[in-house]
Structure formats: structure tokens, C-alpha cells
Design a protein around this motif. Structure first.
Motif, PDB file in Angstrom:
ATOM      1  N   LEU A  79       0.802  -1.219   0.000  1.00 33.88           N
ATOM      2  CA  LEU A  79       0.000   0.000   0.000  1.00 33.88           C
ATOM      3  C   LEU A  79       0.838   1.273   0.000  1.00 33.88           C
ATOM      4  O   LEU A  79       0.366   2.309  -0.471  1.00 33.88           O
ATOM      5  N   PHE A  80       2.085   1.200   0.505  1.00 33.61           N
ATOM      6  CA  PHE A  80       2.871   2.428   0.647  1.00 33.61           C
ATOM      7  C   PHE A  80       4.312   2.301   0.169  1.00 33.61           C
ATOM      8  O   PHE A  80       5.097   3.224   0.334  1.00 33.61           O
ATOM      9  N   GLY A  81       4.659   1.167  -0.431  1.00 28.41           N
ATOM     10  CA  GLY A  81       6.004   1.012  -0.961  1.00 28.41           C
ATOM     11  C   GLY A  81       6.172   1.711  -2.301  1.00 28.41           C
ATOM     12  O   GLY A  81       5.199   2.072  -2.967  1.00 28.41           O
ATOM     13  N   GLU A  82       7.422   1.888  -2.719  1.00 24.48           N
ATOM     14  CA  GLU A  82       7.739   2.550  -3.987  1.00 24.48           C
ATOM     15  C   GLU A  82       7.913   1.479  -5.072  1.00 24.48           C
ATOM     16  O   GLU A  82       9.016   1.028  -5.347  1.00 24.48           O
ATOM     17  N   HIS A  83       6.790   1.086  -5.683  1.00 25.98           N
ATOM     18  CA  HIS A  83       6.845   0.003  -6.668  1.00 25.98           C
ATOM     19  C   HIS A  83       5.957   0.259  -7.885  1.00 25.98           C
ATOM     20  O   HIS A  83       6.055  -0.452  -8.873  1.00 25.98           O
ATOM     21  N   ALA A  99      12.604  -7.854  -5.284  1.00 22.84           N
ATOM     22  CA  ALA A  99      13.563  -6.938  -5.910  1.00 22.84           C
ATOM     23  C   ALA A  99      14.273  -6.051  -4.898  1.00 22.84           C
ATOM     24  O   ALA A  99      15.312  -5.464  -5.213  1.00 22.84           O
ATOM     25  N   VAL A 100      13.727  -5.934  -3.699  1.00 20.45           N
ATOM     26  CA  VAL A 100      14.383  -5.123  -2.674  1.00 20.45           C
ATOM     27  C   VAL A 100      15.632  -5.865  -2.197  1.00 20.45           C
ATOM     28  O   VAL A 100      15.536  -7.023  -1.773  1.00 20.45           O
ATOM     29  N   PRO A 101      16.806  -5.254  -2.269  1.00 21.64           N
ATOM     30  CA  PRO A 101      18.021  -5.935  -1.794  1.00 21.64           C
ATOM     31  C   PRO A 101      17.841  -6.415  -0.361  1.00 21.64           C
ATOM     32  O   PRO A 101      17.227  -5.734   0.465  1.00 21.64           O
ATOM     33  N   SER A 121      10.766 -15.516   8.110  1.00 22.80           N
ATOM     34  CA  SER A 121      10.394 -14.904   6.838  1.00 22.80           C
ATOM     35  C   SER A 121      11.642 -14.650   6.002  1.00 22.80           C
ATOM     36  O   SER A 121      12.766 -14.865   6.459  1.00 22.80           O
ATOM     37  N   ARG A 122      11.437 -14.152   4.788  1.00 21.54           N
ATOM     38  CA  ARG A 122      12.577 -13.841   3.927  1.00 21.54           C
ATOM     39  C   ARG A 122      13.336 -12.612   4.401  1.00 21.54           C
ATOM     40  O   ARG A 122      14.394 -12.300   3.856  1.00 21.54           O
ATOM     41  N   LEU A 123      12.849 -11.945   5.428  1.00 22.54           N
ATOM     42  CA  LEU A 123      13.628 -10.881   6.051  1.00 22.54           C
ATOM     43  C   LEU A 123      14.884 -11.429   6.714  1.00 22.54           C
ATOM     44  O   LEU A 123      15.860 -10.705   6.894  1.00 22.54           O
ATOM     45  N   ASN A 124      14.879 -12.705   7.099  1.00 24.67           N
ATOM     46  CA  ASN A 124      16.022 -13.226   7.846  1.00 24.67           C
ATOM     47  C   ASN A 124      17.272 -13.355   6.994  1.00 24.67           C
ATOM     48  O   ASN A 124      18.333 -13.697   7.500  1.00 24.67           O
ATOM     49  N   LEU A 125      17.162 -13.073   5.693  1.00 29.11           N
ATOM     50  CA  LEU A 125      18.344 -13.072   4.821  1.00 29.11           C
ATOM     51  C   LEU A 125      19.069 -11.737   4.866  1.00 29.11           C
ATOM     52  O   LEU A 125      20.185 -11.618   4.371  1.00 29.11           O
ATOM     53  N   ALA A 126      18.423 -10.729   5.450  1.00 31.25           N
ATOM     54  CA  ALA A 126      19.050  -9.404   5.508  1.00 31.25           C
ATOM     55  C   ALA A 126      20.267  -9.434   6.425  1.00 31.25           C
ATOM     56  O   ALA A 126      20.289 -10.114   7.442  1.00 31.25           O
TER      57      ALA A 126
END
Length: 429
Positions: A63-67, A143-145, A185-190
Motif C-alpha cells: 500500500l505504501f512502498g515505492e513500486h 527486488a528489494v536488496p 520470513s525472507r527478512l532473515n536473509l538481511a
């Protein structure tokens, strides 16, 4: 025994949060006849059962990301044909088209009419993009690094909170989580993390991102959320969280059944053990594979073998196995609840923040399985809730299946009784 309001909680929020887990279902299950076709009805039912708070995927990135994605006409779909129709959280009919921001406001306005609070979260790096007709949401997230995902999500959540504020509804925000289950989640790759080391590598990224939200909105509590909290290494949990938000699934006998049946196996599936638990009309796996688009499977993280198991297992046989073996696991499961809640409560107390159990108690079961909603599962939940009361926990679920999208929603009297006890801080009748 009546428990006092936790220190630092604004007066307009409840002294205790009784939480119903609406996750992403509040926007994926909106067709006529589905549980969220009318949000006022859903809130009516929640209040009737004693809930004063719902926890949702608020879709902040979408809803608020730059995509560049048009969010005014989001078409929600099912997993594909019969896939997921007996899998918990995935039995959506599909076909609804929603305006994302308008739907979010509709939820907040309905919450306001019914006097309920909302916990903001995101399931976007776990499941929710799988329900969109096309892959654009999933692809934009991917696509977000990896090392920017926490910060990007924090910016989107901050903008979402401002959006709610601008509509005069900020008083309905209980608090904001950066993302559901950051460790799963896939956040854990950060930050160089991995599936096998989901805690320390992303600690700095989590700390920075949560601070982003807090700095933008110092009047709104912001925090993280752990699915399998590192109870043996709580130093991996960032100190910045203003709410100690933890999940507690004990699995125990359910984990034993999954291992026995090879539910999550990728080789030799289905096992002979699983075959003994399947419905007589279960099709061959070969006829079941390929029915879900590869990107959709990747977006949800649920494998074809897991969908096959949950869709085609005979739930009477599944539940019987659990009942037959529960005695072997009962003590360990109860001890796990006691030990982990104690650790989480000590962490929260030591940091001077309220504690919330946002999900629990046994684990992930087929949609129509009744073990967790039956007498044994309810006894496990009751034990956990009594410990939460004793430890002064600010908010808790009666159970993760206690929501409109689950059959357990029909256990009305049980939810009423335990929500009353939790709100009153009452351990003994």
C-alpha cells in the motif's frame, strides 16, 4: 487477582489485549459467504467472544512502498483449483477485487465502531503476495536488496501509520510490528543471515528499522515479532522493541506426527506412514503437482507436499494419532510453555516493556483437524493462558485458530470464558 495496566501503555488502549488473529484473511476472504465479507459482522462476532483486539497483515509495502503497483483494484485469488481448500489459512475462494487503502480504512472504521484495537503487522515476506492474481507484489518485494528490506518495510509501515493518523483513527492502533515472524520470513536473509541462523545476523537491521518507525511516530509503540523466539539466547533479540511480542507453538506430539508421516519431506513423498493417514479419495501426487504456479509457491513458502498432506489427510486418523501419542509428550509440552513464557516475561520485565503472545499454542494443523480445538488442545491453551495471567502478560490469543477463518471460531463459550478470565486477571474461578 487483578493485574494492573502495564507501565507506558496509553490510557486509551485496553488494560489487557484479547487478540484474534485475522492475519491476511481479512482481505483474502471477502467474497459473499466468506468470513470477512462484512467486517462489521466479523467485529460483532469478535466482541461477542470477548475480543478487543485484532492482529492483521496491513500490507504496508503493497500500500505504501515505492513500486508503482495500482492498489485500487487488487484482485485476490485462491491457490488454484482444489489446492489449499482443506489447508488452514489457504481455503480462500478467490475472485474479490478490493481497493487496498480503502479496505484498510474500512477495517479501522469498523474497529472504531466496535471499540476494538488493531495490531499492525505484515506477512508480505511470508505469504500474503501469493493471494494476488499476478506476481507483481511478490516480484517487487523480491527486488528489494536483502540488506535494505527491514528499512524499506519500516518506511512503508511509518507511512501507513501516518495514513491512519490522517484519517483520525490512530487511537485504534495498539502497536506496530515491523513484520510477522522476522526469523521465519525472507527478512532473515538481511544482513547476511540464513535459514539456519535467523537471529543474530539481522539484529542490527531489526534494531535500525524499528527505531525508524519509533522516530517517525513516537506516540505509537513499535517492535519486532519472533515466530520461534531464541529463548536460549535472548541476547539476539534487539533491545529497542517497545513491546515484547513473541509466538509460542510447542508442537511436541504434532511435531512427532509430522516426522512420522514425513509431512515436510521432499524425497520419497508420500511416505508409507503418510499413506496410512490419507483419505481414500486422495489422488496421486503426480496429479496434484504443477497446479500452483511456481512463483505463487515461492511467495507462500508452503510446498506442494505440505498442501497435498493438509488437503488430503483423513483428519479423523490424524487426530486419533495425536490423541494416542499425546501422553508421551504432555509433560514436555507443558514444561516448554512454562519455561518459554517465563523467559519471555523476564526479558520484557527487564526491558520495562509489556509482553504479548501474538500466536500459539500447539502448531500448524490441517483445516478440518480438531485436536487443537478439542479437549486436549483446549487444556493446553488453558494452561498457557493461566501462565500468561500469572506472569502479567499484556496481550494474548486464546489460540491462533480462534478467528473467523477457522472452524475453532465456533467454540464461542470457551472463547468467552477464557477472554473474561484473561481480562479480569483471574486465575481461579
Amino acid at each position: 487477582m487483578t493485574i494492573a495496566r502495564p507501565t507506558g501503555i496509553p490510557d486509551h488502549l485496553p488494560a489487557r489485549l484479547t487478540i484474534s488473529l485475522w492475519d491476511f484473511s481479512w482481505y483474502t476472504r471477502t467474497q459473499e459467504g466468506e468470513p470477512f465479507a462484512d467486517l462489521d459482522v466479523a467485529f460483532d462476532e469478535a466482541v461477542e467472544r470477548g475480543y478487543n483486539t485484532v492482529r492483521i497483515c496491513a500490507m504496508p509495502f503493497l500500500l505504501f512502498g515505492e513500486h508503482g503497483i495500482d492498489t485500487t483494484a487488487l484482485r485476490m485469488v485462491s491457490m488454484g483449483g482444489e489446492v489449499g481448500q482443506r489447508t488452514r489459512w489457504y481455503d480462500a475462494d478467490g475472485g474479490a477485487t478490493i481497493d487496498g487503502r480503502a479496505h484498510l480504512l474500512e477495517l479501522f472504521r469498523a474497529a472504531d465502531r466496535h471499540g476494538c484495537s488493531v495490531i499492525l503487522s505484515s506477512w508480505e515476506y511470508q505469504q500474503s503476495p501469493a493471494f494476488l492474481e499476478g506476481p507483481e507484489w511478490y516480484e517487487a518485494l523480491a527486488a528489494v536488496p536483502a540488506d535494505e528490506r527491514h528499512s524499506v518495510l519500516a518506511a512503508a509501515m511509518s507511512d501507513l501509520v501516518q495514513f491512519v493518523k490522517d484519517e483520525g483513527l490512530a487511537h485504534r492502533i495498539a502497536y506496530a510490528e515491523l513484520h510477522n515472524e522476522v526469523d521465519l520470513s525472507r527478512l532473515n536473509l538481511a544482513g547476511g543471515g540464513s535459514d539456519t541462523d535467523p537471529f543474530w545476523p539481522q539484529r542490527a537491521s531489526l534494531d535500525h528499522a524499528v527505531r525508524q518507525v519509533q522516530e517517525r511516530h513516537p506516540d505509537i509503540h513499535a517492535t519486532w515479532c519472533y515466530g520461534i523466539p531464541p529463548h536460549l539466547d535472548m541476547g539476539a533479540v534487539p533491545d529497542v522493541g517497545q513491546i515484547g511480542h513473541f509466538h509460542l507453538y510447542v508442537y511436541g506430539v504434532l511435531g512427532a506426527l509430522e516426522r512420522f508421516a514425513g509431512v515436510r519431506d521432499t524425497e520419497g513423498f508420500p511416505s508409507e506412514a503418510l499413506r496410512t493417514l490419507l483419505r481414500r479419495d486422495a489422488p496421486p501426487v503426480s496429479q496434484y503437482e504443477g497446479k500452483v504456479e511456481p512463483w505463487r509457491l515461492a511467495a507462500t513458502g508452503v510446498s506442494t507436499t505440505m498442501f497435498y498432506t493438509y488437503d488430503w489427510v483423513d483428519t479423523a486418523k490424524w487426530d486419533l494419532w495425536l490423541y494416542e501419542h499425546y501422553g508421551e509428550w504432555r509433560e514436555a509440552m507443558m514444561q516448554a510453555i512454562d519455561d518459554r513464557l517465563e523467559v519471555f516475561a523476564r526479558w520484557s520485565s527487564g526491558h520495562g516493556v509489556p509482553m504479548v503472545v501474538g500466536e500459539g499454542w500447539v502448531g500448524y494443523t490441517p483445516l478440518l483437524a480438531e485436536f487443537e480445538d478439542g479437549p486436549v488442545g483446549q487444556a493446553i491453551a488453558e494452561h498457557a493462558l493461566e501462565r500468561c495471567i500469572d506472569l502479567g502478560v499484556w496481550g494474548a490469543v486464546a489460540g491462533s485458530n480462534s478467528a473467523p477463518q477457522h472452524p475453532g471460531w465456533d467454540n464461542v463459550e470457551w472463547q468467552q470464558a477464557w477472554n473474561r478470565r484473561f481480562l479480569a486477571g483471574q486465575i481461579d474461578d
